[in-house]
Design a protein around this motif. Structure first.
Motif, PDB file in Angstrom:
ATOM      1  N   CYS A  83      83.116  62.579  47.663  1.00 42.72           N
ATOM      2  CA  CYS A  83      84.124  61.855  47.078  1.00 42.72           C
ATOM      3  C   CYS A  83      84.653  60.657  47.757  1.00 42.72           C
ATOM      4  O   CYS A  83      84.801  60.668  49.082  1.00 42.72           O
ATOM      5  N   TYR A  84      84.625  59.448  47.419  1.00 42.66           N
ATOM      6  CA  TYR A  84      85.146  58.291  47.966  1.00 42.66           C
ATOM      7  C   TYR A  84      86.249  57.790  47.275  1.00 42.66           C
ATOM      8  O   TYR A  84      86.520  57.340  46.282  1.00 42.66           O
ATOM      9  N   LYS A  85      87.259  57.416  48.166  1.00 39.25           N
ATOM     10  CA  LYS A  85      88.504  56.996  47.709  1.00 39.25           C
ATOM     11  C   LYS A  85      88.460  55.653  47.866  1.00 39.25           C
ATOM     12  O   LYS A  85      88.808  55.031  49.144  1.00 39.25           O
ATOM     13  N   VAL A  86      88.267  54.810  46.992  1.00 36.22           N
ATOM     14  CA  VAL A  86      88.171  53.336  46.999  1.00 36.22           C
ATOM     15  C   VAL A  86      89.395  52.672  46.211  1.00 36.22           C
ATOM     16  O   VAL A  86      89.738  51.788  46.592  1.00 36.22           O
ATOM     17  N   VAL A 100      85.833  60.640  51.716  1.00 38.36           N
ATOM     18  CA  VAL A 100      85.751  59.340  52.684  1.00 38.36           C
ATOM     19  C   VAL A 100      86.790  58.479  52.140  1.00 38.36           C
ATOM     20  O   VAL A 100      86.728  57.843  50.932  1.00 38.36           O
ATOM     21  N   ASP A 101      87.962  58.107  53.037  1.00 40.56           N
ATOM     22  CA  ASP A 101      88.899  57.401  52.373  1.00 40.56           C
ATOM     23  C   ASP A 101      88.909  55.979  52.897  1.00 40.56           C
ATOM     24  O   ASP A 101      88.812  55.946  54.197  1.00 40.56           O
ATOM     25  N   MET A 102      88.493  55.274  51.902  1.00 34.63           N
ATOM     26  CA  MET A 102      88.095  53.559  52.437  1.00 34.63           C
ATOM     27  C   MET A 102      89.423  53.189  52.728  1.00 34.63           C
ATOM     28  O   MET A 102      89.242  51.987  53.220  1.00 34.63           O
ATOM     29  N   LEU A 103      90.569  53.538  52.337  1.00 34.49           N
ATOM     30  CA  LEU A 103      91.765  52.761  52.306  1.00 34.49           C
ATOM     31  C   LEU A 103      92.694  52.978  53.572  1.00 34.49           C
ATOM     32  O   LEU A 103      93.057  52.058  54.219  1.00 34.49           O
ATOM     33  N   GLU A 104      92.970  54.099  53.783  1.00 34.77           N
ATOM     34  CA  GLU A 104      93.790  54.623  54.838  1.00 34.77           C
ATOM     35  C   GLU A 104      93.110  55.380  55.725  1.00 34.77           C
ATOM     36  O   GLU A 104      93.821  55.514  57.022  1.00 34.77           O
TER      37      GLU A 104
END
Length: 397
Positions: free
Chosen positions: A182-185, A137-141
């Protein structure tokens, strides 16, 4: 406006008085009618960024005038800055690469670990012989496919569940068959907004039952004493524990002097892990925060965090363009070395995965009790190591 001083953080209040910014990224805690406040933000020209349901908070970018108006509504309980969190640890170049894997009967099979970090690179050790990255999960892009423009998340993922594919098993993770969510934060500079982190935890809570997420790996710190932010995380951790998810956090990366621990590390509803140096002889790790308050049983445990070897990444790789997946090139150096308390967190997350595979019915209190009784004090200050270092032979079958 300032008759509402108990509803606004004093730093934000000062910024409004000085008219520092045109817009502010803030966290708004609501007593009730959260949807009503969201509509008022949008009608007032603000931008709603995140909704964190289990904390009843909204993250938004709004003007100073809109902040003043929102304070007048009884539904609004408190408004503060959306603070930053920082990834723990210091990069090192060293030939002394401590190997943390070993031959156990347990491998963390079917145990889900939510990793909130800088993303994850599609490294062969995470894809072969099977793909450990169950969700990205990409929280930025908003990208759909895994990438990591910082490298920290990939390194931590490898310490937890890397297969050792590129090293003939030498550098495999402590729980090599666990599953990663995995969470991209965190961005490329290792910074993340608190609201993005809380939103990632919210997502993990929603997935936990279906995906058997049992561990929340949080290898970062918040470098300030903020009771409101700490309370938000405390509420989140309580929700996690209620659903059988166990949060693990580092002691922090401030020098190991008395009472340097702060933020998440002091929250009761988590396992706090300190870092020590056992690369040659056992000694304190200079950048592992300590606790001088004897009334607080923190940290619970310590683990080696110096010169560990794990997965490298290509920080320039982006996983998609115009909605199409891009494939990474082969890494020239598949592994790298690193030191920091986040490495100790990864180790303990792996240990917890092994324990939960062996006995899925363990509660949070059970897990902490097992860790404590299997630990042994080493000849350094107790304020740095807590209950000591885990003796694997006492803990695992």
């Amino acid at each position: 406006m300032f008759s509402f001083k108990n509803k606004i953080d004093f730093r934000l209040k000062q910024s409004l008085e000085m008219n520092i910014y045109k817009n502010y990224r803030v966290i708004i805690q609501c007593k009730n009618l959260q949807k009503n406040i969201e509509k008022r933000i949008q009608s007032g020209g603000g931008k709603v960024i995140r909704y964190i349901n289990h904390c009843n908070i909204i993250s938004a970018s709004i003007s100073s005038n809109l902040i003043r108006r929102l304070l007048e509504y009884p539904e609004v309980e408190f408004i503060t800055f959306d603070s930053f969190a920082f990834l723990c640890g210091r990069s090192v170049v060293s030939s002394n690469r401590a190997y943390i894997g070993d031959s156990y009967k347990l491998t963390g099979k079917n145990i889900g670990i939510a990793l909130i970090d800088s993303g994850v690179y599609p490294h062969p050790d995470l894809l072969i012989p099977r793909n450990k990255i169950k969700v990205f999960v990409d929280m930025l892009e908003g990208y759909k496919y895994p990438y990591d423009d910082n490298g920290h998340g990939t390194f931590i993922a490898g310490l937890i569940s890397g297969s050792g594919q590129m090293s003939e098993g030498r550098f495999r993770g402590i729980a090599e068959n666990s599953d990663l969510y995995c969470y991209k934060v965190f961005n490329s500079m290792g910074r993340a907004y608190v609201s993005d982190i809380l939103s990632a935890i919210d997502d993990a809570l929603g997935r936990s039952s279906k995906d058997n997420i049992k561990i929340l790996c949080l290898p970062f710190e918040i470098l300030e004493h903020d009771n409101f932010i700490n309370n938000c995380f405390s509420v989140s951790f309580k929700c996690c524990i209620h659903k059988g998810i166990f949060p693990v956090v580092p002691s922090g990366s401030i020098e190991c002097k008395e009472e340097t621990m702060m933020g998440l590390a002091l929250i009761k509803e988590c396992i706090t892990v300190a870092g020590i140096d056992i690369s040659n002889e056992i000694k304190e790790f200079k950048y592992s925060s300590s606790n001088g308050n004897r009334k607080l049983d923190k940290p619970e445990i310590a683990a080696n965090c110096v010169d560990l070897c794990s997965l490298n990444t290509n920080k320039n790789y982006i996983s998609e363009r115009a909605g199409k997946k891009l494939y990474p090139q082969t890494l020239e150096e598949p592994y790298t070395s690193y030191s920091g308390t986040s490495c100790a967190v990864a180790y303990i997350c792996g240990i917890c995965a092994l324990l939960l595979e062996n006995n899925p019915s363990l509660t949070f209190k059970d897990l902490i009790s097992l860790i404590k009784v299997s630990s042994e004090l080493v000849p350094i200050s107790k304020s740095v190591q807590g209950n000591g270092v885990i003796n694997i032979n006492k803990l695992l079958p």
